[in-house]
Scaffold this motif. Structure first.
Motif, PDB file in Angstrom:
ATOM      1  N   GLU A   5      -4.849   1.189  -0.320  1.00 50.40           N
ATOM      2  CA  GLU A   5      -4.867  -0.008   0.594  1.00 50.40           C
ATOM      3  C   GLU A   5      -6.195  -0.549   0.573  1.00 50.40           C
ATOM      4  N   SER A   6      -6.337  -1.877   0.995  1.00 47.70           N
ATOM      5  CA  SER A   6      -7.614  -2.603   0.987  1.00 47.70           C
ATOM      6  C   SER A   6      -7.397  -3.831   1.767  1.00 47.70           C
ATOM      7  N   GLY A   7      -8.311  -4.278   2.455  1.00 46.18           N
ATOM      8  CA  GLY A   7      -8.231  -5.565   3.133  1.00 46.18           C
ATOM      9  C   GLY A   7      -8.434  -5.484   4.435  1.00 46.18           C
ATOM     10  N   GLY A   8      -8.785  -4.347   5.202  1.00 43.33           N
ATOM     11  CA  GLY A   8      -9.187  -4.102   6.480  1.00 43.33           C
ATOM     12  C   GLY A   8     -10.395  -4.614   6.923  1.00 43.33           C
ATOM     13  N   GLY A   9     -10.789  -4.322   7.819  1.00 45.37           N
ATOM     14  CA  GLY A   9     -12.071  -4.923   8.668  1.00 45.37           C
ATOM     15  C   GLY A   9     -12.074  -5.402   9.865  1.00 45.37           C
ATOM     16  N   LEU A  17      -5.135 -11.434   9.095  1.00 47.60           N
ATOM     17  CA  LEU A  17      -5.464 -10.744   7.853  1.00 47.60           C
ATOM     18  C   LEU A  17      -4.742 -10.566   6.840  1.00 47.60           C
ATOM     19  N   ARG A  18      -5.055 -10.009   5.720  1.00 49.53           N
ATOM     20  CA  ARG A  18      -4.022  -9.777   4.529  1.00 49.53           C
ATOM     21  C   ARG A  18      -4.410  -8.518   3.914  1.00 49.53           C
ATOM     22  N   LEU A  19      -3.489  -7.490   4.085  1.00 47.88           N
ATOM     23  CA  LEU A  19      -3.688  -6.071   3.533  1.00 47.88           C
ATOM     24  C   LEU A  19      -3.116  -6.003   2.260  1.00 47.88           C
ATOM     25  N   SER A  20      -3.388  -5.338   1.317  1.00 50.93           N
ATOM     26  CA  SER A  20      -2.986  -5.102  -0.052  1.00 50.93           C
ATOM     27  C   SER A  20      -2.662  -3.464  -0.123  1.00 50.93           C
ATOM     28  N   CYS A  21      -1.605  -3.226  -0.987  1.00 55.55           N
ATOM     29  CA  CYS A  21      -1.458  -1.940  -1.233  1.00 55.55           C
ATOM     30  C   CYS A  21      -1.112  -1.768  -2.642  1.00 55.55           C
ATOM     31  N   ALA A  90      -6.245  -0.560  14.619  1.00 54.46           N
ATOM     32  CA  ALA A  90      -5.469   0.694  13.992  1.00 54.46           C
ATOM     33  C   ALA A  90      -6.121   0.895  12.739  1.00 54.46           C
ATOM     34  N   VAL A  91      -5.528   2.000  12.133  1.00 57.87           N
ATOM     35  CA  VAL A  91      -5.549   2.446  10.791  1.00 57.87           C
ATOM     36  C   VAL A  91      -4.396   1.876  10.270  1.00 57.87           C
ATOM     37  N   TYR A  92      -4.259   1.279   9.267  1.00 58.71           N
ATOM     38  CA  TYR A  92      -3.173   0.708   8.584  1.00 58.71           C
ATOM     39  C   TYR A  92      -2.868   1.521   7.403  1.00 58.71           C
ATOM     40  N   TYR A  93      -1.570   2.176   7.376  1.00 59.39           N
ATOM     41  CA  TYR A  93      -1.106   2.810   6.048  1.00 59.39           C
ATOM     42  C   TYR A  93      -0.122   2.169   5.247  1.00 59.39           C
ATOM     43  N   CYS A  94      -0.309   2.589   4.018  1.00 63.78           N
ATOM     44  CA  CYS A  94       1.040   2.205   3.325  1.00 63.78           C
ATOM     45  C   CYS A  94       1.649   3.413   2.869  1.00 63.78           C
ATOM     46  N   SER A  95       2.957   3.319   2.811  1.00 61.32           N
ATOM     47  CA  SER A  95       3.686   4.310   2.150  1.00 61.32           C
ATOM     48  C   SER A  95       4.891   3.893   1.284  1.00 61.32           C
ATOM     49  N   ALA A  96       5.507   4.647   0.560  1.00 63.35           N
ATOM     50  CA  ALA A  96       6.345   4.373  -0.359  1.00 63.35           C
ATOM     51  C   ALA A  96       7.436   5.602  -0.621  1.00 63.35           C
ATOM     52  N   ASP A  97       8.688   5.242  -0.825  1.00 68.28           N
ATOM     53  CA  ASP A  97       9.815   6.072  -0.861  1.00 68.28           C
ATOM     54  C   ASP A  97      10.129   6.277  -2.381  1.00 68.28           C
ATOM     55  N   TYR A 107       5.321   8.797  -0.435  1.00 66.37           N
ATOM     56  CA  TYR A 107       3.932   9.011  -0.679  1.00 66.37           C
ATOM     57  C   TYR A 107       3.115   8.023   0.417  1.00 66.37           C
ATOM     58  N   TRP A 108       1.934   8.391   0.681  1.00 70.63           N
ATOM     59  CA  TRP A 108       1.124   7.916   1.767  1.00 70.63           C
ATOM     60  C   TRP A 108      -0.241   7.486   0.896  1.00 70.63           C
ATOM     61  N   GLY A 109      -0.675   6.383   1.499  1.00 67.32           N
ATOM     62  CA  GLY A 109      -2.019   6.002   1.198  1.00 67.32           C
ATOM     63  C   GLY A 109      -3.109   6.727   2.123  1.00 67.32           C
ATOM     64  N   GLN A 110      -4.423   6.343   1.931  1.00 65.18           N
ATOM     65  CA  GLN A 110      -5.335   7.163   3.012  1.00 65.18           C
ATOM     66  C   GLN A 110      -5.782   6.100   3.967  1.00 65.18           C
ATOM     67  N   GLY A 111      -4.913   4.631   3.979  1.00 63.68           N
ATOM     68  CA  GLY A 111      -5.329   3.896   5.235  1.00 63.68           C
ATOM     69  C   GLY A 111      -6.533   2.991   4.862  1.00 63.68           C
ATOM     70  N   THR A 112      -6.571   1.992   5.696  1.00 65.04           N
ATOM     71  CA  THR A 112      -7.730   1.043   5.780  1.00 65.04           C
ATOM     72  C   THR A 112      -7.688   0.791   7.589  1.00 65.04           C
ATOM     73  N   GLN A 113      -8.979   0.555   7.828  1.00 62.96           N
ATOM     74  CA  GLN A 113      -9.152   0.195   9.245  1.00 62.96           C
ATOM     75  C   GLN A 113      -8.993  -1.349   9.467  1.00 62.96           C
ATOM     76  N   VAL A 114      -8.256  -1.476  10.424  1.00 61.90           N
ATOM     77  CA  VAL A 114      -8.299  -2.943  10.907  1.00 61.90           C
ATOM     78  C   VAL A 114      -9.016  -2.877  12.526  1.00 61.90           C
ATOM     79  N   THR A 115      -9.903  -3.746  12.803  1.00 57.88           N
ATOM     80  CA  THR A 115     -10.307  -3.821  13.944  1.00 57.88           C
ATOM     81  C   THR A 115     -10.321  -5.325  14.696  1.00 57.88           C
ATOM     82  N   VAL A 116      -9.650  -5.612  15.904  1.00 61.11           N
ATOM     83  CA  VAL A 116      -9.617  -6.955  16.263  1.00 61.11           C
ATOM     84  C   VAL A 116     -10.575  -6.851  17.493  1.00 61.11           C
ATOM     85  N   SER A 117     -11.390  -7.650  17.482  1.00 60.23           N
ATOM     86  CA  SER A 117     -12.545  -7.808  18.796  1.00 60.23           C
ATOM     87  C   SER A 117     -11.749  -9.044  19.683  1.00 60.23           C
ATOM     88  N   SER A 118     -11.919  -8.746  20.875  1.00 65.86           N
ATOM     89  CA  SER A 118     -11.521  -9.720  21.944  1.00 65.86           C
ATOM     90  C   SER A 118     -12.539 -10.837  22.349  1.00 65.86           C
TER      91      SER A 118
END
Length: 118
Positions: A5-9, A17-21, A90-97, A107-118
């Motif tokens: 995964e990528s694109g977190g922040g 946001l736009r995340l990619s897996c 949250a940490v966003y994870y990609c998975s695939a069957d 299968y699972w990815g390692q995750g990418t952190q997304v933080t939304v500030s108020s």
């Protein structure tokens, strides 16, 4: 199958946001793909599901704010979310069957952190 995964922040509330897996390995066996997220102290929850034919499903928590797509030629799945809220942090994870005999392996990815500030 390997998933990255990528694109977190850090994103401000109301932003997008736009995340990619990206999948690699035995990608021809991939069927449905998913985005999940896990916030601290909470259970992992489904954010989006997309089948190999492109059908999508979303939980009520993100319905109307999330779009999921996949480019099978690039072995890539995307998640776009708008009107982000602090509770989307949250940490966003990609998975695939993948097909395995009469069943599936997930299968699972390692995750990418997304933080939304108020």
């Amino acid at each position: 199958v390997q998933l990255v995964e990528s694109g977190g922040g850090l994103v401000q509330a109301g932003g997008s946001l736009r995340l990619s897996c990206v999948a690699s390995g035995s990608t021809s066996n991939i069927n449905a793909m998913y985005w999940y997220r896990q916030a601290p102290g909470k259970k992992r929850e489904l954010v989006a599901r997309i089948t190999s034919s492109g059908s999508t499903n979303f939980p009520d928590s993100v319905k109307g704010r999330a779009t999921v797509s996949r480019d099978n030629a690039k072995n890539t799945m995307y998640l776009e979310m708008n009107s982000l809220k602090p509770e989307d942090t949250a940490v966003y994870y990609c998975s695939a069957d993948t097909q395995y005999g009469l069943g599936y392996l997930t299968y699972w990815g390692q995750g990418t952190q997304v933080t939304v500030s108020s």
